[in-house]
Design a protein around this motif. Structure first.
Motif, PDB file in Angstrom:
ATOM      1  N   LYS A 110      -9.463  -0.270  -4.443  1.00 48.40           N
ATOM      2  CA  LYS A 110      -8.919   0.625  -5.812  1.00 48.40           C
ATOM      3  C   LYS A 110      -8.283  -0.063  -6.956  1.00 48.40           C
ATOM      4  CE  LYS A 110     -10.853   3.943  -3.374  1.00 48.40           C
ATOM      5  NZ  LYS A 110     -10.166   4.316  -2.011  1.00 48.40           N
ATOM      6  N   ALA A 111      -8.410  -1.513  -7.036  1.00 50.24           N
ATOM      7  CA  ALA A 111      -7.750  -2.078  -7.879  1.00 50.24           C
ATOM      8  C   ALA A 111      -8.062  -1.623  -9.495  1.00 50.24           C
ATOM      9  CB  ALA A 111      -8.272  -3.754  -7.877  1.00 50.24           C
ATOM     10  N   ASP A 138      -4.326  -2.789  -2.931  1.00 46.01           N
ATOM     11  CA  ASP A 138      -5.068  -1.622  -3.567  1.00 46.01           C
ATOM     12  C   ASP A 138      -6.400  -1.268  -2.429  1.00 46.01           C
ATOM     13  OD1 ASP A 138      -3.408  -1.775  -5.770  1.00 46.01           O
ATOM     14  OD2 ASP A 138      -4.632  -3.419  -6.390  1.00 46.01           O
ATOM     15  N   PRO A 176      -4.812   3.063  -5.616  1.00 43.78           N
ATOM     16  CA  PRO A 176      -4.362   2.371  -6.608  1.00 43.78           C
ATOM     17  C   PRO A 176      -3.028   2.164  -6.611  1.00 43.78           C
ATOM     18  CG  PRO A 176      -5.557   4.134  -7.531  1.00 43.78           C
ATOM     19  CD  PRO A 176      -5.454   4.330  -6.104  1.00 43.78           C
ATOM     20  N   TYR A 177      -2.473   0.856  -6.556  1.00 45.16           N
ATOM     21  CA  TYR A 177      -0.961   0.774  -6.554  1.00 45.16           C
ATOM     22  C   TYR A 177      -0.425  -0.461  -6.978  1.00 45.16           C
ATOM     23  CZ  TYR A 177       3.101   1.931  -3.349  1.00 45.16           C
ATOM     24  OH  TYR A 177       4.138   2.528  -2.912  1.00 45.16           O
ATOM     25  N   GLU A 199       0.860  -1.214   0.173  1.00 47.92           N
ATOM     26  CA  GLU A 199      -0.038   0.074   0.004  1.00 47.92           C
ATOM     27  C   GLU A 199       0.752   1.117  -0.062  1.00 47.92           C
ATOM     28  OE1 GLU A 199      -3.330  -0.370   0.257  1.00 47.92           O
ATOM     29  OE2 GLU A 199      -3.487   1.563  -0.438  1.00 47.92           O
TER      30      GLU A 199
END
Ligand code: NIG
Ligand code: FE
Length: 436
Positions: A281-282, A257, A261-262, A229
Motif C-alpha cells: 500500500k506504499a 505499508d 498506507p502509513y 503499521e
C-alpha cells in the motif's frame, strides 16, 4: 581439501555480472551477464574462473583431471538464490488460522485476538533451543532444495529479551552447522505484546534500552527491523527504534505499508534504511522518496497472494528507479513457504516483472538488501561457489513453467549439497539427510 568442481557446457550461464555493482534498477535489472556454452570452476569454496567452456578448457588444460566434472549441456546455471527476508526461526505452526481466514476472519483480526504473531510468540517462548534448531534446520533444508543458499533471518517471535536472544543465538548456531548462510536481523518490535496494548511507547523504550544494547554487545544481529503499521507501531515509534539501532551499528530495515498506507516507505527513505519490505500500500510519494534515497524495495508477492491482497507495484517501482529485490517472507502466518522459485514466478505473474528482472531480484539485488553483494548474488571470480543447476534450458523457461521446483543440483561454497535428482540434501559434507 575438497576437489575442484568444473561445471561445463551450460546452455545458459546467467552470471549476473554487470557494471552496476550496487543495487540495480530500470534497465540494469535486465542485465544477466549471460554466457552461452558456459563454464564455471569452483575451488577452495569460491569461483576461480567463469567463462565459455572453450575459455576454461584452455585455462585449465593441465588441471582438468583433478576436478569433478559436471556436464550441464541443455541446462541453465545461476548463482545460488538469496532470500533477503525470512522469519525462519520459530516454534510451532498455525494451520488452523489458515482455515479461519478461509472462514472469513482477517489476518489482523486473528492477531488482535491474540493469535497470529502472538500465537507463534507463545510457541517460540516454549520451545527449547534444541527444538528451534531442529525445526529451523528442516526449513533451511527446504530452502536449499529450492536453490536458496543464503537467507536473512529475523527474530521477533520473542518480544522479551530472553526469547529474542534465543532466536538470534539459534541463528548463530545454524550458521555454524547448516550449509545455508543465515544473516541475522533483530526485530524486537514485530508486534505489540498484549500486555503493552495502549502503552506501546513503553515497549518501544524496552526495545531501545533493554534489548538493543544486549543484541549489539553480543554481536547477534546486523540489521534492525520494525513492523510499522496501523495498529502496530507508528512511523514515529518506528523511527525511534531504527535511529536507536543505528547508534549501535545496526542497519535499518522496515516492514512498511503492508496492510494500510502509513508513511512507511517515506520513513525508510528518511532513516536511510537499506530496504523497505512489503509495500503493498506504499504511496507514490513514498516510492519516489525511496528511488531518490536508493532504498531497495523488498517485495513479497507470495505474502500478498496468501493474504489475498493486490501485490506491490513492482513494475512501477522499477520504472521509477527503485531497485527491487524479492523474498519468500517465510513465516508461519502470512507466507508459509520456502520456495523462491515460486516467488520469482509470482513476481512475473502478479507484479509484471520480466523473467530477467525476477532473477536479478532473487540474486544480486537480494544480496544487496542484506549487504552481501561482495560475496553472493553473482558468479564472478572470488565470490562464493554458490551455484544452482536447473532442469530448464534458459532463464525464461525458469519463470514460464511455474509452481514447479526445477532445481537439479546445488553447490554451496563449492560443495554439492543437493544431489543430481534433487532428492537428497547434504547438510554437511558427508552427512545425508532425507528432505522433509
Ligand atoms: O512479514 N508483517 C509482519 N510480520 C510477518 C508475519 C508474521 C506472522 O504472521 O507470523 C510478515 O508478513
Ligand atoms: Fe516479514
Amino acid at each position: 581439501m575438497t576437489k575442484p568442481v568444473w561445471i561445463k557446457h551450460a546452455a545458459q550461464l546467467a552470471t549476473l555480472a554487470s557494471d552496476v555493482n550496487g543495487p540495480r534498477s530500470r534497465e540494469a535489472m535486465s542485465e544477466l551477464g549471460i554466457i552461452e556454452d558456459g563454464s564455471v570452476w569452483l575451488e577452495d569454496g569460491v569461483v576461480k574462473a567463469v567463462g565459455t567452456t572453450a575459455e576454461l578448457e584452455q585455462q585449465y588444460a593441465s588441471r582438468a583431471h583433478e576436478a569433478d566434472i559436471v556436464d550441464a549441456s541443455g541446462h541453465l546455471i545461476t548463482p545460488g538464490l538469496v532470500d533477503p527476508h525470512t522469519h525462519v526461526v520459530y516454534g510451532g505452526s498455525r494451520e488452523r488460522e489458515f482455515e479461519m481466514r478461509l472462514e472469513g476472519s482477517t489476518y489482523m483480526e486473528i492477531m488482535n485476538a491474540g493469535g497470529g504473531i502472538h500465537a507463534t510468540t507463545r510457541m517460540t517462548r516454549e520451545a527449547s533451543e534444541k527444538e528451534l534448531i531442529e525445526q529451523s534446520t528442516r526449513r533451511l533444508n527446504s530452502f536449499l532444495a529450492h536453490g536458496v543458499t543464503t537467507v536473512e533471518g529475523k527474530s521477533g517471535y520473542g518480544m522479551d529479551l530472553e526469547t529474542e536472544l534465543k532466536q538470534l543465538r539459534v541463528m548463530k548456531k545454524l550458521q555454524e552447522t547448516h550449509p545455508v548462510d543465515i544473516v541475522p536481523t533483530f526485530m524486537g518490535a514485530h508486534a505489540v505484546p498484549p500486555e503493552y496494548k495502549g502503552r506501546e511507547d513503553e515497549f518501544v523504550d524496552i526495545v531501545i534500552e533493554e534489548m538493543l544494547p544486549v543484541v549489539a554487545e553480543e554481536k547477534l544481529a546486523e540489521f534492525n527491523d520494525v513492523f510499522c503499521e496501523k495498529d502496530v507501531y507508528t512511523p514515529e515509534q518506528s523511527e525511534r527504534i531504527l535511529e536507536a539501532g543505528k547508534r549501535y551499528g545496526l542497519t535499518p530495515k522496515i516492514h512498511a505499508d503492508e496492510i494500510a498506507p502509513y508513511g512507511g516507505a517515506e520513513l525508510a527513505a528518511k532513516v536511510g534504511a537499506i530496504s523497505a519490505e512489503h509495500l503493498l500500500k506504499a504511496s507514490k510519494e513514498g516510492i519516489h522518496a525511496m528511488a531518490e534515497a536508493g532504498t531497495i524495495a523488498c517485495l513479497l508477492p507470495a505474502t500478498a497472494l496468501y493474504l489475498r491482497e493486490e501485490a506491490a507495484e513492482g513494475r512501477y517501482m522499477i520504472d521509477h528507479g527503485v531497485p527491487v529485490a524479492i523474498s519468500t517472507d517465510a513465516n508461519p502466518g502470512s507466507s508459509p513457504t520456502t520456495s523462491m522459485p515460486l516467488v520469482m514466478n509470482l513476481a512475473c505473474i502478479s507484479m509484471w516483472m520480466t523473467p530477467a528482472e525476477a532473477l536479478t531480484a532473487a540474486t544480486h539485488n537480494a544480496a544487496c538488501a542484506i549487504n552481501r553483494q561482495d560475496q553472493v548474488g553473482s558468479l564472478e571470480v572470488g565470490k562464493l561457489g554458490d551455484v544452482v543447476l536447473w532442469n530448464v534450458k534458459n532463464y525464461q523457461e525458469l519463470q514460464y513453467l511455474f509452481g514447479v521446483n526445477h532445481v537439479k543440483s546445488v553447490w554451496k561454497k563449492g560443495v554439492q549439497v543437493v544431489g543430481a535428482d534433487g532428492e537428497k540434501v547434504v547438510s554437511n559434507p558427508g552427512v545425508v539427510l532425507e528432505r522433509s
